[in-house]
Design a protein around this motif. Structure first.
Motif, PDB file in Angstrom:
ATOM      1  N   ALA A 216       0.829  -1.205   0.000  1.00 44.22           N
ATOM      2  CA  ALA A 216       0.000   0.000   0.000  1.00 44.22           C
ATOM      3  C   ALA A 216       0.863   1.254   0.000  1.00 44.22           C
ATOM      4  N   ILE A 217       1.906   1.274   0.816  1.00 42.30           N
ATOM      5  CA  ILE A 217       2.743   2.473   0.920  1.00 42.30           C
ATOM      6  C   ILE A 217       3.532   2.692  -0.366  1.00 42.30           C
ATOM      7  N   LEU A 218       4.144   1.619  -0.871  1.00 46.91           N
ATOM      8  CA  LEU A 218       4.943   1.775  -2.094  1.00 46.91           C
ATOM      9  C   LEU A 218       4.070   2.167  -3.265  1.00 46.91           C
ATOM     10  N   ASN A 219       2.857   1.601  -3.323  1.00 45.64           N
ATOM     11  CA  ASN A 219       1.982   1.887  -4.454  1.00 45.64           C
ATOM     12  C   ASN A 219       1.402   3.297  -4.388  1.00 45.64           C
ATOM     13  N   THR A 220       0.903   3.711  -3.204  1.00 47.39           N
ATOM     14  CA  THR A 220       0.251   5.016  -3.152  1.00 47.39           C
ATOM     15  C   THR A 220       1.264   6.165  -3.114  1.00 47.39           C
ATOM     16  N   ARG A 221       2.450   5.932  -2.575  1.00 49.95           N
ATOM     17  CA  ARG A 221       3.424   7.031  -2.481  1.00 49.95           C
ATOM     18  C   ARG A 221       4.363   7.101  -3.669  1.00 49.95           C
ATOM     19  N   TYR A 222       4.760   5.932  -4.148  1.00 46.29           N
ATOM     20  CA  TYR A 222       5.776   5.944  -5.205  1.00 46.29           C
ATOM     21  C   TYR A 222       5.262   5.361  -6.517  1.00 46.29           C
ATOM     22  N   GLN A 223       3.952   5.077  -6.570  1.00 43.52           N
ATOM     23  CA  GLN A 223       3.315   4.580  -7.799  1.00 43.52           C
ATOM     24  C   GLN A 223       3.984   3.335  -8.367  1.00 43.52           C
ATOM     25  N   ILE A 224       4.538   2.492  -7.490  1.00 46.82           N
ATOM     26  CA  ILE A 224       5.105   1.240  -7.972  1.00 46.82           C
ATOM     27  C   ILE A 224       3.959   0.281  -8.243  1.00 46.82           C
ATOM     28  N   PRO A 225       3.897  -0.371  -9.425  1.00 42.89           N
ATOM     29  CA  PRO A 225       2.799  -1.290  -9.720  1.00 42.89           C
ATOM     30  C   PRO A 225       2.668  -2.361  -8.634  1.00 42.89           C
ATOM     31  N   VAL A 226       1.415  -2.707  -8.335  1.00 43.53           N
ATOM     32  CA  VAL A 226       1.128  -3.554  -7.180  1.00 43.53           C
ATOM     33  C   VAL A 226       1.894  -4.876  -7.208  1.00 43.53           C
ATOM     34  N   LEU A 227       1.833  -5.556  -8.356  1.00 43.95           N
ATOM     35  CA  LEU A 227       2.426  -6.893  -8.368  1.00 43.95           C
ATOM     36  C   LEU A 227       3.955  -6.852  -8.280  1.00 43.95           C
ATOM     37  N   TRP A 228       4.559  -5.724  -8.657  1.00 42.95           N
ATOM     38  CA  TRP A 228       6.016  -5.593  -8.521  1.00 42.95           C
ATOM     39  C   TRP A 228       6.437  -5.572  -7.060  1.00 42.95           C
ATOM     40  N   THR A 229       5.496  -5.223  -6.189  1.00 41.75           N
ATOM     41  CA  THR A 229       5.870  -5.129  -4.778  1.00 41.75           C
ATOM     42  C   THR A 229       5.847  -6.497  -4.088  1.00 41.75           C
ATOM     43  N   LEU A 230       5.416  -7.538  -4.810  1.00 42.12           N
ATOM     44  CA  LEU A 230       5.360  -8.877  -4.200  1.00 42.12           C
ATOM     45  C   LEU A 230       6.672  -9.288  -3.527  1.00 42.12           C
ATOM     46  N   PRO A 231       7.796  -9.259  -4.269  1.00 50.76           N
ATOM     47  CA  PRO A 231       9.048  -9.669  -3.610  1.00 50.76           C
ATOM     48  C   PRO A 231       9.432  -8.752  -2.460  1.00 50.76           C
ATOM     49  N   LEU A 232       9.119  -7.463  -2.601  1.00 54.82           N
ATOM     50  CA  LEU A 232       9.460  -6.534  -1.513  1.00 54.82           C
ATOM     51  C   LEU A 232       8.645  -6.835  -0.262  1.00 54.82           C
ATOM     52  N   SER A 233       7.347  -7.116  -0.473  1.00 57.57           N
ATOM     53  CA  SER A 233       6.500  -7.473   0.679  1.00 57.57           C
ATOM     54  C   SER A 233       7.040  -8.707   1.369  1.00 57.57           C
ATOM     55  N   ALA A 234       7.414  -9.698   0.545  1.00 63.35           N
ATOM     56  CA  ALA A 234       7.963 -10.932   1.110  1.00 63.35           C
ATOM     57  C   ALA A 234       9.217 -10.615   1.916  1.00 63.35           C
ATOM     58  N   ALA A 235      10.079  -9.764   1.357  1.00 63.91           N
ATOM     59  CA  ALA A 235      11.341  -9.450   2.024  1.00 63.91           C
ATOM     60  C   ALA A 235      11.097  -8.699   3.326  1.00 63.91           C
ATOM     61  N   VAL A 236      10.202  -7.719   3.289  1.00 62.05           N
ATOM     62  CA  VAL A 236       9.938  -6.925   4.496  1.00 62.05           C
ATOM     63  C   VAL A 236       9.351  -7.805   5.594  1.00 62.05           C
ATOM     64  N   ALA A 237       8.310  -8.601   5.227  1.00 62.14           N
ATOM     65  CA  ALA A 237       7.671  -9.457   6.235  1.00 62.14           C
ATOM     66  C   ALA A 237       8.657 -10.495   6.763  1.00 62.14           C
ATOM     67  N   GLY A 238       9.433 -11.083   5.856  1.00 62.87           N
ATOM     68  CA  GLY A 238      10.407 -12.093   6.269  1.00 62.87           C
ATOM     69  C   GLY A 238      11.463 -11.509   7.189  1.00 62.87           C
ATOM     70  N   ALA A 239      11.989 -10.342   6.812  1.00 59.60           N
ATOM     71  CA  ALA A 239      13.032  -9.717   7.623  1.00 59.60           C
ATOM     72  C   ALA A 239      12.487  -9.336   8.991  1.00 59.60           C
ATOM     73  N   PHE A 240      11.256  -8.829   9.006  1.00 58.88           N
ATOM     74  CA  PHE A 240      10.631  -8.478  10.279  1.00 58.88           C
ATOM     75  C   PHE A 240      10.505  -9.709  11.174  1.00 58.88           C
ATOM     76  N   ALA A 241      10.053 -10.813  10.551  1.00 58.60           N
ATOM     77  CA  ALA A 241       9.886 -12.046  11.325  1.00 58.60           C
ATOM     78  C   ALA A 241      11.218 -12.510  11.900  1.00 58.60           C
ATOM     79  N   LEU A 242      12.273 -12.433  11.095  1.00 61.62           N
ATOM     80  CA  LEU A 242      13.588 -12.866  11.577  1.00 61.62           C
ATOM     81  C   LEU A 242      14.040 -11.993  12.748  1.00 61.62           C
ATOM     82  N   ALA A 243      13.857 -10.671  12.593  1.00 62.71           N
ATOM     83  CA  ALA A 243      14.300  -9.759  13.642  1.00 62.71           C
ATOM     84  C   ALA A 243      13.539 -10.018  14.934  1.00 62.71           C
TER      85      ALA A 243
END
Lengths: 318, 301
Positions: free
Chosen positions: A70-97
């Protein structure tokens, strides 16, 4: 897989694939919800079912993914499906931390810590942390996803996007389950001390299960954000984590077909109970209790799982 | 100083309520190694039953405030205790030999069932305790003002906790409960009827939870059918904080959590109140993985 199994699986898949042609938009939308929950539950199954780590805060990772999109798409106009790997990375990194300092805790202590993490994330979202989450109102105006030049907006189109992703997930997770990695997780669940004694790096595998399960929740979050175009903290409450927990245990921890079946029951049944109106959640709670009393090992336990779960129960009772 | 005192006493009152609920979690966990997720809803039943009995029987008008509330509390505790025993019989006993997580899901189902039963009976809106029943008196201690209700809440919870502690430590039945918590098999060999011990735990725990529900009704005046989730989660946190399965641990954990929350809400941020409690919990578990008073168990091989 035996030939009969293959036939039944193929038949179910084919039936599901043509279902949107015969159902109305509301019914397809229910199927889409089931698909999203199936994705989330498959991710949680890695953590809770395969590795035996009590996680009742899965909604936190789901929220991470949805908000990243939501943040990447509404603020930086990145197409939704392109954010899939980023979402995975953010959630995964958060879980690890988050999991790093607490992953060695014994079962029930881990349970309350994950509940706590889920609540902290939800409260942080409500309080508009860093000024980017939109507070209690959430974020709106997320754009529609495009796949191969087609803008996906109809429930029928989302159906194929979501269930295509579910199919891919099932394929990957089945491979993973039969790999060295999957066996290590099962070993860890059955007897942590023995696993460590035979040279399995338990902390590494626990964290890997957490990271991978969370990354999947993150991607489910992206699909959810794309489907709803509006997200708010109330979609990621403690209740969501509880529902996912129930899906995994009800289906039979560690069993992929069981988890899918339970997703259909837990998300689909309340929709069927609509005629009961306000009593439907009461019926739902009752059904949950009765199902567990009559099938304590889950609806569709994984092969060999019955024995190992009984052993697990004994080990934990000691 | 004035505000600190107010928040501290408020925290103690809320903490006493948390501790009473936490005792139910910790006693059941001690004997069965089960997290009774429906316990929070038994607490809510206490609040609703208290309201119904209070308004329908008009006990406080007939017997006066002190005797009326005492009788009311005993009735609520008795009824909720029976409810707890029924719950054990219906939802947990059939799962005694099953994988532990199955019982957790059964408990969650029971929780949903109980919550929605209340909603169907009383409606989804907040219910309000009549306010003319409560003495709105305020005590004046060396220039610091203290609502009488708050003092009574703290006093009542401390009395119940001490009574429970003595019951568990000094009586024969209490010894049986402790024995069953340590080793069910050995306890059975010593002639202890473990099923009766479990039944007893499911009578005592919910009775304390029901009393806590009544206290919340009297203290805040407003109750809702979903409040069991929030209070249950907090009380469970308190039980873990003190070391689950440990009875003094639940008392210390409850009081501590109440005070931390009240002070955190006052001095850090009210919007982050619930998050502060969980952050403290996580920090404590990182340092002491089995809670403040929890025994240090090495994993058995």
């Amino acid at each position: 897989m035996s030939r009969a199994n293959l036939l039944v699986t193929g038949l179910c898949a084919a039936l599901l694939a043509v279902a949107p042609l015969f159902l109305n938009a509301y019914q397809v939308d229910v199927l889409n919800s089931i698909g999203l929950y199936a994705l989330l539950a498959l991710g949680l199954n890695l953590i809770l079912g395969e590795a035996g780590l009590f996680n009742m805060g899965h909604a936190a990772f789901y929220a991470m993914g949805a908000y990243t999109t939501a943040i990447l798409n509404t603020r930086y106009q990145i197409p939704v499906l392109w954010t899939l790997p980023l979402s995975a990375a953010v959630a995964g990194a958060f879980a690890l931390a988050v999991a790093r300092p607490v992953v060695h805790l014994r079962g029930d202590y881990l349970l309350i810590v994950t509940i706590g993490v889920g609540e902290i994330v939800r409260i942080a979202l409500v309080n508009d942390v860093f000024g980017i989450t939109g507070g209690a109102n959430g974020i709106f105006g997320i754009s529609r996803p495009t796949l191969f030049g087609v803008v996906i907006r109809q429930p029928q189109q989302f159906f194929y996007l979501i269930w295509g992703f579910v199919a891919l997930t099932i394929f990957l997770f089945l491979r993973l389950k039969r790999s060295r990695f999957g066996r290590a997780l099962n070993y860890l669940r059955e007897d942590e001390t023995a696993a460590e004694g035979s040279g399995i790096n338990t902390d590494y595998y626990k964290l890997a299960a957490f990271g991978l399960g969370a990354a999947w929740a993150g991607m489910a979050g992206t699909l959810f954000a794309a489907k709803m175009t509006i997200i708010s903290p109330e979609s990621f409450s403690f209740w969501e984590s509880v529902v996912l927990f129930m899906i995994v245990i009800l289906g039979g921890a560690g069993s992929i077909p069981g988890v899918l079946l339970a997703a259909f029951l837990v998300i689909g049944l309340p929709e069927l109970f609509r005629e009961f109106a306000s009593a439907r959640m009461l019926v739902f709670g009752l059904v949950m209790m009765v199902m567990m009393v009559f099938r304590p090992q889950g609806l569709w336990p994984s092969r060999g799982g019955q024995v190992s779960l009984a052993l697990l129960g004994k080990a934990l009772k000691r | 100083m004035e505000e600190f005192f107010q928040q501290l006493t408020n925290g103690l009152a809320v903490g006493g309520i948390y501790a009473l609920i936490a005792l139910g979690y910790t006693m059941v966990y001690g004997v069965l190694k089960l997290i009774n997720f429906a316990h929070g809803d038994l607490f809510t039943y206490g609040a609703y039953l208290g309201l119904t009995l209070l308004t329908s029987l008009a006990l406080t008008d007939r017997l006066g405030f002190v005797a009326g509330v005492l009788v009311l509390a005993l009735m609520v505790m008795g009824l909720v205790a029976v409810l707890g025993a029924i719950l054990e019989r219906a939802a947990y006993r059939p799962l005694r030999e099953s994988p532990r997580l199955s019982a957790v899901v059964s408990a969650l189902g029971a929780s949903i069932f109980l919550q929605n039963t209340l909603m169907l009976i009383y409606g989804a809106r907040f219910q309000v305790y009549p306010d003319h029943i409560l003495p709105a008196a305020t005590l004046n201690i060396f220039g610091l003002y203290l609502p009488l209700m708050r003092v009574l809440i703290v006093l009542a919870s401390v009395v119940m906790m001490v009574a429970l502690y003595l019951f568990i430590q000094k009586t024969k039945i209490g010894t049986a409960i402790r024995a069953a918590a340590i080793d069910q098999g050995a306890a059975r060999l010593m002639g202890i009827d473990v099923n009766r011990v479990i039944m007893l735990v499911f009578l005592v725990g919910p009775a304390l939870g029901g009393a806590a529900g009544l206290m919340v009704g009297l203290y805040y005046g407003q109750i809702n059918f979903t409040m069991g989730w929030v209070y249950g989660m907090k009380a469970f946190t308190a039980a873990i904080l003190g070391g689950i399965g440990n009875i003094p641990g639940a008392m210390v954990g409850g009081l501590l959590l109440g005070v931390i929350e009240a002070l955190g809400a006052a001095y850090i941020s009210i919007a982050w109140k619930d998050a502060i409690a969980f952050c403290v919990l996580i920090l404590i578990l990182i340092v002491r993985p089995t809670g403040l008073l929890g025994e240090r168990v090495a994993d058995k091989v």
